[in-house]
Design a protein around this motif. Structure first.
Motif, PDB file in Angstrom:
ATOM      1  N   UNK A 155     -10.313   7.357  -0.298  1.00 14.04           N
ATOM      2  CA  UNK A 155     -10.814   7.649   0.935  1.00 14.04           C
ATOM      3  C   UNK A 155     -11.242   9.186   0.849  1.00 14.04           C
ATOM      4  N   UNK A 156     -10.663  10.094   0.478  1.00 12.05           N
ATOM      5  CA  UNK A 156     -11.132  11.312   0.115  1.00 12.05           C
ATOM      6  C   UNK A 156     -12.393  11.597  -0.586  1.00 12.05           C
ATOM      7  N   UNK A 202     -20.214  12.782   0.149  1.00 10.37           N
ATOM      8  CA  UNK A 202     -21.237  12.411   1.039  1.00 10.37           C
ATOM      9  C   UNK A 202     -22.256  13.846   1.043  1.00 10.37           C
ATOM     10  N   UNK A 203     -21.630  14.871   0.824  1.00  7.96           N
ATOM     11  CA  UNK A 203     -22.804  15.937   0.905  1.00  7.96           C
ATOM     12  C   UNK A 203     -23.415  16.147  -0.475  1.00  7.96           C
ATOM     13  N   UNK A 252      -4.720   6.795  -5.591  1.00  6.00           N
ATOM     14  CA  UNK A 252      -4.099   5.978  -4.288  1.00  6.00           C
ATOM     15  C   UNK A 252      -5.211   5.801  -3.334  1.00  6.00           C
ATOM     16  N   UNK A 253      -4.925   4.886  -2.281  1.00  3.38           N
ATOM     17  CA  UNK A 253      -6.073   4.545  -1.175  1.00  3.38           C
ATOM     18  C   UNK A 253      -6.604   5.832  -0.869  1.00  3.38           C
ATOM     19  N   UNK A 254      -5.560   6.938  -0.570  1.00  3.53           N
ATOM     20  CA  UNK A 254      -5.665   8.374   0.106  1.00  3.53           C
ATOM     21  C   UNK A 254      -6.777   9.003  -0.745  1.00  3.53           C
ATOM     22  N   UNK A 255      -6.755   9.110  -2.059  1.00  6.80           N
ATOM     23  CA  UNK A 255      -7.443   9.686  -2.774  1.00  6.80           C
ATOM     24  C   UNK A 255      -8.959   9.204  -3.023  1.00  6.80           C
ATOM     25  N   UNK A 274       1.032  -1.256  -0.048  1.00 11.92           N
ATOM     26  CA  UNK A 274      -0.002  -0.028  -0.037  1.00 11.92           C
ATOM     27  C   UNK A 274       0.723   1.259  -0.068  1.00 11.92           C
ATOM     28  N   UNK A 275       2.071   1.021   0.321  1.00  9.52           N
ATOM     29  CA  UNK A 275       2.967   2.273   0.543  1.00  9.52           C
ATOM     30  C   UNK A 275       3.321   2.725  -1.103  1.00  9.52           C
ATOM     31  N   UNK A 310     -15.670  10.345   1.311  1.00 14.80           N
ATOM     32  CA  UNK A 310     -16.059  11.077   2.181  1.00 14.80           C
ATOM     33  C   UNK A 310     -16.183  12.827   1.493  1.00 14.80           C
ATOM     34  N   UNK A 311     -15.973  12.781   0.493  1.00 17.44           N
ATOM     35  CA  UNK A 311     -16.312  14.191  -0.066  1.00 17.44           C
ATOM     36  C   UNK A 311     -17.484  14.057  -0.833  1.00 17.44           C
ATOM     37  N   UNK A 360       3.331   8.521  -6.172  1.00 14.68           N
ATOM     38  CA  UNK A 360       2.816   9.758  -6.624  1.00 14.68           C
ATOM     39  C   UNK A 360       3.485  10.929  -5.790  1.00 14.68           C
ATOM     40  N   UNK A 365       1.597   5.748  -2.813  1.00 13.33           N
ATOM     41  CA  UNK A 365       1.722   7.084  -2.162  1.00 13.33           C
ATOM     42  C   UNK A 365       3.075   7.646  -2.503  1.00 13.33           C
TER      43      UNK A 365
END
Lengths: 452, 405
Positions: free
Chosen positions: B397-398, B404-405, B392-395, B116-117, B401-402, B123, B120
Motif C-alpha cells: 500500500x505504501x 504517485x508523484x 506485507x500489505x502495508x508495504x 493478513x496479520x 501511494x508513494x 516482520x 505484519x
C-alpha cells in the motif's frame, strides 16, 4: 471570540442593540462564564542549563540554557548567567523538548477506573449532539492524568466519543491537578467540535434509525449544517444549544476535529465543508491519510494518526507504518502530521509512538530527523488546537511548558525527569511524592498507601 | 564399521542435499547465558543450528554478513489470536470462540496460515505464536502453538494449555472458583461414562461434554497448564491456593498487582504472562498496577512471559516494546528477551525453539540494532533456516501511494 472574553461587560451592554461587534451574539448568550480559572502561581526565574534541546520549531541545539521568567520562556541561548534568585535545573547530558500535547484524549470523560458510572464520553442517544460539551463530563480525579504527566504531557485535548455525527464540544486542558475543570482549562483555547465519519455512527444507530449507512451519515451532516446556516442568518431565532455550536463553527470560532479513517470519506468531508463554508482543522485516526496526503496539505488540514494501530475495524485495515511520515512530507514537506493517542496507555509515551513513525519513514527513504519529528507531538497539535501562539515550541514569550528527558526521547528507554508547566515543576522523578496522586488514589491501596 | 558407514552416508547426504547458512560476526544473544556474544558466527544446516562460535572457518551455501547486527532467537507470542481473526469487530472474520464446547474447544484447526496479520507480526519479530481461544465462560478452550512461516504445516504443538477465568459470567470470583473446583472433582471420577457423572454435583445449566472433561483431565494429570487471567493480589493468592489444592500446573496472566504477592508467585513456581505497558487502574481489581511490576517480579525470581496488550492481536509483536519499557523500569535486558523467547517455550514445552542452541530449529532474527528499541527493526527473519519474505500489505500500500508523484 477572544475580545468578548476580555470585555464581557461592554459586550453585554451593547449586545441587545448592536450587531456590529460580533455576529455570534444572540439574546441570552453569555461568553463570560465557563471560562478557565487556571492561573499558575509565579514561577520566578528558572534556568534550565545545558540541555540538548529540540525546540519544536525544527531546530536542535546541542547545548542550550533556557531562562524562564514568571511562567514564560524569556530567553534561549548557549550560555545564560543566572540571576541571584533563579532556580537552576541542571540539564547537562539530558534532552529538553516542549511539553508534549495530545490532541486526542478521553481522559476525564472515559476515566480510570472505567466503571459504568464513569462512562461519560458518548451521548449516544441521538446522532446529532453538538450541544453537549466534554468539559461537563470531565472527572478531574482521573488516575490517567498523572500518568500522562509522567509521560511528558502538559496539554491535552479531551473529545467526546465518536458514536455521533456531531459528538459535542471538545475542551483543551492543561495537565494540572485541580478540583474543578475550569481550573484545568487552557486559558482562552478555542472550543472544538467533534465530528465522526464512517462505521461508528452508522453502527450505533442504524437498526431502525438514521444513519445506518455512510450515505446516511453524510445526509445527517448536511441537514444539520442547513439548519445552522438558517440560525446564523436569523439573530432573532430562539436560542438553541446545538445550533450555537454549529454557528460557532460557521463563524470560524470553533474548530472541527473530525474522526475519519478513510481517504474517500475525508474527501467527502472536505466537500461538505466547502458547501457550507467552514474549515476542517484535523482529521483524527486518519489511517488512510497517506492516500490523500496531498489533498490534506492543499487544504491546510492536519491529520492526527497512530504509529501502528490497525485492524480493530474494517476502516482501520489499510494501515501503513509510514502514514505519519507521508503526511509530513506531502507537498514539499508542508503537510501537518500529528501523532495522537486516544488511549490512556499511548498518552504516556507519545514520544515512542513518534519514534516508531519516524523510524518507519526513514526506512522508506525519507530523511526525517528528531528535530522535525518532535513537531508531531508538540507544534502541530498546538496549531490544530489553535494554541500555537502560546505552546508547542520553545521560544521567547511562550508558556514555559517543557520536559527534561534522561536520554534521547526517541528511545524506548527514555524517561522524563522533570516536567514543567508554566515554569512550575509538576513532575520530578527524584521526588517520591511526584506526580501528585489524584483524590481517588489517596489511601486506595491501603489506608496508608496511595496508588502512585 | 557400520556406524562409520552410516555416518559417512549421512554426511554425504547432507553434502548433497543440504542447505547451509553461515551468519558472520553478529552480536548473538543465545538465551542460554546472560551475556551477548560479540563477533560470533552461527552455522545452520538443513534448518537447524549446528554451531555457534567465534571465527567459524566453514564453507556454506550462503554467507550472511551480520556485522553490526544483533541476532536473537525468533520471538514467541505467549498470548494472541493470531491466525484466528482478521478484523476484531467483525464476528464473521473471527474463528476463535465456541458456544458449543468449553474446555474442550481446540482452535488448532481454525488457524489460517495466510491470515493478513501474520506477515505484519512476522516482520515485527515474531516467528511463532501461541494462539488462544477467546470466550466469556469459565473455560474458553485449548491453545496451540504455530509457526508464522505462512506455510500450511504451521502447527508446532497442539492443545498445549487450557484457559479458565474466575471473572466469568458476572459471577462472584468465589462462585467461579467453587464451580471450577466442583468440575475438577467431577472430572477426577470421570472414566468416559458421561451418564454416570452428568447429574452429579454441578449446578443446573452446566453441562460438560466428554471432550470438555477430557481436556480438564489433561490439566489434572499435569500434562498441560491452566492459564488464568487475574489481577488483584488477593485473587492471585486464591488462584495459587486453588492450584495447590488441585495439584495442577498454573500460569497466571495479567497479574497487575503481582508485585504485591511476588514471593507467593515465586514459591508456587507460577509463571506469569505480563503485559508490561498496562499500568492503568482500569478497575478495582488492578488498582496497584504499575510499570515496575516486571522488574519486581523478576527480582523475586518469578518466571516472566511478555505479551502485547492482550486485546492487541494485530500488533502482537509490540510485546517487544513492552519488554523495552519493562527494561527502562528495571528489568534486566536479558530477562526481557528471555520473556519473549525461552520462557515461553519452556513454560509451554514448545520443542526446539526459544533459544539459539545446537540442534534447535534456526528460527532467528537479524536485527539492525537492539531488538527492544522502538526504532529498530527485523532486517531478516529465518524460520527453520528459511529466509522469510519481508513484504506485507502495508508495504505494498505504501509503495502504491508513494509511486504517485
Amino acid at each position: 471570540m477572544r475580545h468578548l472574553i476580555i470585555f464581557p461587560l461592554f459586550v453585554f451592554l451593547i449586545s441587545c442593540s448592536s450587531e456590529v461587534f460580533d455576529n455570534s451574539e444572540r439574546e441570552g448568550e453569555r461568553d463570560d462564564i465557563y471560562l478557565s480559572t487556571y492561573s499558575p502561581s509565579s514561577s520566578g526565574d528558572v534556568l534550565v542549563k545545558g540541555g540538548r534541546v529540540l525546540t519544536g520549531t525544527g531546530e536542535e541545539l546541542l547545548s542550550a540554557d533556557i531562562l524562564i521568567k514568571n511562567n514564560v520562556i524569556h530567553e534561549i541561548a548557549e550560555l545564560i548567567e543566572p540571576s541571584p534568585n533563579a532556580k537552576i535545573i541542571n540539564a547537562k547530558g539530558k534532552w529538553v523538548t516542549p511539553g508534549i500535547i495530545d490532541i486526542h484524549s478521553h481522559m476525564g470523560v472515559y476515566a480510570a477506573p472505567s466503571l459504568r458510572s464513569n462512562s461519560d464520553g458518548n451521548e449516544a442517544t441521538s446522532p446529532v449532539t453538538p450541544h453537549v460539551w466534554a468539559e461537563h463530563s470531565v472527572w478531574t480525579q482521573d488516575t490517567q492524568m498523572p500518568l500522562a504527566l509522567k509521560g511528558g504531557i502538559t496539554t491535552y485535548h479531551v473529545l467526546p466519543g465518536s458514536a455521533n455525527l456531531f459528538g459535542g464540544r471538545g475542551v483543551t486542558l492543561k495537565n494540572v491537578w485541580s478540583k474543578t475543570v475550569q481550573g484545568m482549562k487552557f486559558p482562552e483555547a478555542p472550543y472544538t467540535l467533534k465530528m465522526a465519519c464512517g462505521e461508528n455512527p452508522k453502527r450505533v444507530y442504524g437498526s431502525n434509525q438514521e444513519p445506518s449507512t455512510r450515505m446516511g451519515n453524510v445526509a445527517g451532516y448536511r441537514a444539520a449544517w442547513i439548519k445552522a446556516k438558517e440560525y446564523k442568518d436569523n439573530k432573532n431565532a430562539t436560542r438553541d444549544l446545538k445550533l450555537d455550536t454549529l454557528e460557532g463553527v460557521l463563524n470560524g470560532e470553533i474548530l472541527i476535529q473530525n474522526h475519519c479513517y478513510r481517504g474517500e470519506e475525508m474527501a467527502i468531508m472536505i466537500d461538505i465543508s466547502k458547501e457550507f463554508n467552514y474549515k476542517i482543522t484535523t482529521f483524527h485516526h486518519a489511517i488512510e491519510a497517506y492516500k490523500v496526503a496531498d489533498m490534506l496539505a492543499e487544504n491546510g488540514i492536519c491529520a492526527a494518526m497512530w504509529a501502528d494501530w490497525w485492524g480493530f475495524k474494517h476502516e482501520a485495515f489499510d494501515m501503513v507504518w509510514e502514514n505519519v511520515a507521508i503526511v509530513d512530507q506531502a507537498k514539499g514537506g508542508s503537510g501537518c502530521a500529528i501523532v495522537h493517542s486516544d488511549s490512556g496507555i499511548g498518552i504516556q509515551r507519545l514520544n515512542q509512538e513518534a519514534a516508531k513513525a519516524m523510524a518507519a519513514g526513514n526506512r522508506a527513504g525519507f530523511e526525517i530527523p528528531r528535530k522535525r519529528a518532535i513537531k508531531w507531538i508538540t507544534k502541530n497539535p498546538a496549531k490544530a488546537l489553535g494554541i500555537d501562539d502560546r505552546v508547542g515550541t520553545l521560544e521567547k514569550g511562550k508558556m514555559a511548558d517543557l520536559v527534561i528527558w534522561d536520554s534521547d526521547p526517541f528511545s524506548v528507554y527514555s524517561k522524563t525527569e522533570i516536567v514543567l508547566i508554566d515554569g512550575i515543576i509538576k513532575y520530578d522523578h527524584s521526588d517520591p511524592n511526584s506526580p501528585k496522586p489524584t483524590d481517588f488514589e489517596l489511601g486506595i491501596i491501603s489506608p496508608n498507601e496511595n496508588r502512585l | 564399521m557400520k556406524i562409520v558407514y552410516t555416518f559417512l552416508a549421512v554426511t554425504l547426504a547432507n553434502f548433497l542435499f543440504s542447505e547451509s547458512l553461515l551468519f558472520k560476526n553478529a552480536s548473538v544473544y543465545t538465551g542460554n547465558v546472560d551475556e551477548v556474544f560479540e563477533d560470533h558466527d552461527i552455522y545452520v544446516v538443513n534448518g537447524k543450528i549446528v554451531e555457534i562460535n567465534k571465527d567459524l572457518d566453514l564453507s556454506a551455501d550462503k554467507i550472511i554478513n551480520a556485522e553490526g547486527k544483533v541476532i536473537t532467537a525468533g520471538f514467541i507470542s505467549p498470548y494472541s489470536h493470531l491466525g484466528l481473526v482478521e478484523i476484531n469487530m467483525l464476528a464473521e472474520t473471527r474463528d476463535d470462540s465456541s458456544s458449543v464446547y468449553s474446555a474442550g474447544f481446540s482452535i488448532s484447526q481454525a488457524f489460517n496460515p495466510s491470515s493478513t496479520l501474520i506477515p505484519y507480526n512476522l516482520n515485527g519479530g515474531l516467528t511463532s505464536a501461541i494462539s488462544t481461544p477467546s470466550g466469556n465462560g469459565l473455560f474458553s478452550g485449548l491453545s496451540s502453538a504455530f509457526s508464522l512461516s505462512g506455510e500450511n504445516k504451521s502447527l508446532l504443538l497442539k492443545d498445549l494449555a487450557l484457559y479458565g477465568s474466575i471473572e466469568a459470567g458476572g459471577e462472584s470470583k468465589a462462585a467461579n472458583l467453587l464451580l471450577m473446583e466442583d468440575i475438577f472433582e467431577l472430572t477426577r471420577t470421570f472414566n468416559g461414562d458421561l451418564d454416570k457423572i452428568q447429574d452429579h454435583a454441578l449446578p443446573k445449566s452446566f453441562e460438560y461434554s466428554k471432550r470438555d472433561l477430557m481436556a480438564i483431565k489433561r490439566v489434572l494429570s499435569k500434562e498441560i497448564p491452566l492459564v488464568v487471567p487475574v489481577n488483584r493480589a488477593s485473587d492471585i493468592l486464591s488462584v495459587i491456593e486453588f492450584s495447590k489444592n488441585q495439584n495442577i500446573r498454573l500460569v497466571i496472566m495479567g497479574a497487575a498487582e503481582g508485585w504485591r504477592v511476588a514471593k507467593q508467585l515465586f514459591e508456587s513456581k507460577t509463571p506469569v504472562i505480563l503485559e508490561p505497558i498496562n499500568n492503568i487502574p482500569t478497575s478495582f481489581d488492578n488498582l496497584g498496577s504499575k510499570l515496575e511490576n516486571a522488574a519486581l517480579l523478576n527480582k523475586a525470581g518469578v518466571r516472566l512471559l511478555i505479551s502485547s496488550d492482550r486485546w492487541e492481536t494485530h500488533n502482537a509483536y509490540l510485546s517487544r516494546q513492552g519488554a523495552g519499557i519493562a527494561v527502562s523500569y528495571g528489568l534486566p535486558w536479558n530477562e526481557a528477551v528471555n520473556a519473549l523467547t525461552k520462557n515461553v517455550s519452556d513454560t509451554f514445552n514448545i520443542p526446539d525453539r526459544g533459544t539459539l542452541s545446537i540442534g534447535h530449529e534456526a528460527d532467528l532474527i537479524v536485527w539492525d540494532a537492539d531488538p527492544l528499541e522502538v526504532t529498530s527493526f527485523a532486517e531478516q527473519i529465518y524460520i527453520s533456516g528459511k529466509l522469510m519474505p519481508s513484504n506485507t500489505r502495508s508495504l505494498m500500500l505504501r509503495d502504491r501511494y508513494l509511486e504517485r508523484d
